[in-house]
Design a protein around this motif. Structure first.
Motif, mmCIF file in Angstrom:
data_model
loop_
_atom_site.group_PDB
_atom_site.id
_atom_site.type_symbol
_atom_site.label_atom_id
_atom_site.label_comp_id
_atom_site.label_asym_id
_atom_site.label_seq_id
_atom_site.Cartn_x
_atom_site.Cartn_y
_atom_site.Cartn_z
ATOM 1 N N LEU A 32 0.577 -0.898 -0.029
ATOM 2 C CA LEU A 32 0.145 -0.358 0.161
ATOM 3 C C LEU A 32 0.978 0.635 0.105
ATOM 4 C CD1 LEU A 32 -2.553 1.029 0.503
ATOM 5 C CD2 LEU A 32 -2.684 1.120 2.408
ATOM 6 N N PRO A 33 1.148 2.368 -1.081
ATOM 7 C CA PRO A 33 2.028 2.867 -1.062
ATOM 8 C C PRO A 33 0.839 4.396 -0.425
ATOM 9 C CG PRO A 33 0.331 2.920 -3.201
ATOM 10 C CD PRO A 33 0.114 2.013 -2.265
ATOM 11 N N ASN A 34 1.814 5.587 0.266
ATOM 12 C CA ASN A 34 1.559 6.565 0.924
ATOM 13 C C ASN A 34 1.835 7.680 0.407
ATOM 14 O OD1 ASN A 34 0.560 7.837 3.081
ATOM 15 N ND2 ASN A 34 1.611 7.153 4.483
ATOM 16 N N THR A 35 1.016 8.503 -0.247
ATOM 17 C CA THR A 35 1.737 8.921 -0.813
ATOM 18 C C THR A 35 -0.167 10.571 -0.180
ATOM 19 O OG1 THR A 35 -0.037 9.221 -3.215
ATOM 20 C CG2 THR A 35 2.716 8.472 -2.953
ATOM 21 N N SER A 36 0.479 11.281 -0.775
ATOM 22 C CA SER A 36 -0.738 12.973 -0.253
ATOM 23 C C SER A 36 -1.551 13.129 -2.123
ATOM 24 C CB SER A 36 -0.241 14.186 -0.464
ATOM 25 O OG SER A 36 0.526 13.692 1.141
ATOM 26 N N ILE A 46 -6.064 8.136 9.321
ATOM 27 C CA ILE A 46 -6.517 7.838 10.158
ATOM 28 C C ILE A 46 -7.187 6.713 9.808
ATOM 29 C CG2 ILE A 46 -8.422 7.406 11.960
ATOM 30 C CD1 ILE A 46 -5.730 9.234 12.924
ATOM 31 N N ARG A 47 -8.212 6.488 9.060
ATOM 32 C CA ARG A 47 -8.551 5.011 7.877
ATOM 33 C C ARG A 47 -7.669 3.640 8.045
ATOM 34 N NH1 ARG A 47 -12.875 8.649 5.264
ATOM 35 N NH2 ARG A 47 -14.298 9.268 6.233
ATOM 36 N N VAL A 48 -6.458 4.209 6.817
ATOM 37 C CA VAL A 48 -5.420 3.327 6.919
ATOM 38 C C VAL A 48 -5.750 2.487 8.478
ATOM 39 C CG1 VAL A 48 -3.447 2.641 6.862
ATOM 40 C CG2 VAL A 48 -5.271 4.125 5.022
ATOM 41 N N GLY A 49 -5.344 3.478 9.049
ATOM 42 C CA GLY A 49 -4.759 3.239 11.053
ATOM 43 C C GLY A 49 -5.793 2.034 11.109
ATOM 44 N N ALA A 50 -7.402 2.331 11.422
ATOM 45 C CA ALA A 50 -8.303 1.747 11.786
ATOM 46 C C ALA A 50 -8.354 0.524 11.302
ATOM 47 C CB ALA A 50 -9.527 2.481 11.237
ATOM 48 N N ALA A 51 -7.546 0.388 9.565
ATOM 49 C CA ALA A 51 -8.480 -0.766 8.491
ATOM 50 C C ALA A 51 -7.455 -1.721 9.281
ATOM 51 C CB ALA A 51 -8.281 -0.847 7.392
ATOM 52 N N ILE A 52 -5.752 -0.978 9.887
ATOM 53 C CA ILE A 52 -4.592 -2.231 10.362
ATOM 54 C C ILE A 52 -5.438 -2.519 11.418
ATOM 55 C CG2 ILE A 52 -2.863 -2.658 10.610
ATOM 56 C CD1 ILE A 52 -1.765 -0.104 8.217
ATOM 57 N N LYS A 53 -5.602 -1.723 12.240
ATOM 58 C CA LYS A 53 -6.248 -2.232 13.709
ATOM 59 C C LYS A 53 -7.034 -3.286 13.484
ATOM 60 C CE LYS A 53 -6.045 1.130 17.433
ATOM 61 N NZ LYS A 53 -6.156 1.315 18.474
ATOM 62 N N GLY A 54 -8.166 -2.870 12.727
ATOM 63 C CA GLY A 54 -8.971 -4.353 12.531
ATOM 64 C C GLY A 54 -8.186 -5.339 12.513
ATOM 65 N N ALA A 55 -7.667 -5.163 11.468
ATOM 66 C CA ALA A 55 -6.996 -6.705 10.668
ATOM 67 C C ALA A 55 -5.987 -7.236 11.616
ATOM 68 C CB ALA A 55 -6.552 -6.483 9.398
ATOM 69 N N THR A 56 -5.775 -6.490 12.838
ATOM 70 C CA THR A 56 -4.419 -7.056 13.228
ATOM 71 C C THR A 56 -4.555 -6.855 15.158
ATOM 72 O OG1 THR A 56 -2.887 -5.447 13.601
ATOM 73 C CG2 THR A 56 -2.497 -6.710 12.258
#
Length: 88
Positions: A32-36, A46-56
């Motif tokens: 997953l790239p991380n660009t502006s 924040i949504r990316v973090g929430a998705a990672i948190k949910g998956a892990t």
């Protein structure tokens, strides 16, 4: 791009169904790239973090590690302490 600024009731979401295979989650986050351009707003980050948190959720340390690795790919300077705080 669709923008949704309304709250969503997630109280009925089966959190256990969000958990992913750790190896596949690691692979997905690494790809997953991380660009502006792709994630222009704070809420996107924040949504990316929430998705990672949910998956892990079975391995919180892995989730934080993957989120910090993803944050480190941003083209601008990123403070790991701020990112860790945003993730928690």
């Amino acid at each position: 791009r669709i923008v949704c600024n309304t709250a969503t009731d997630r109280s009925e979401v089966d959190q256990g169904r969000l958990v992913g295979d750790p190896a596949l989650v690691r692979k997905a986050v690494a790809a997953l790239p991380n660009t502006s351009d792709l994630f222009p707003e704070y809420i996107d980050y924040i949504r990316v973090g929430a998705a990672i948190k949910g998956a892990t959720q079975d391995d919180p340390a892995l989730g934080l590690e993957l989120f910090l690795d993803w944050c480190d790919k941003w083209e601008h300077e990123n403070d790991p302490e701020v990112a860790a705080s945003d993730y928690s």
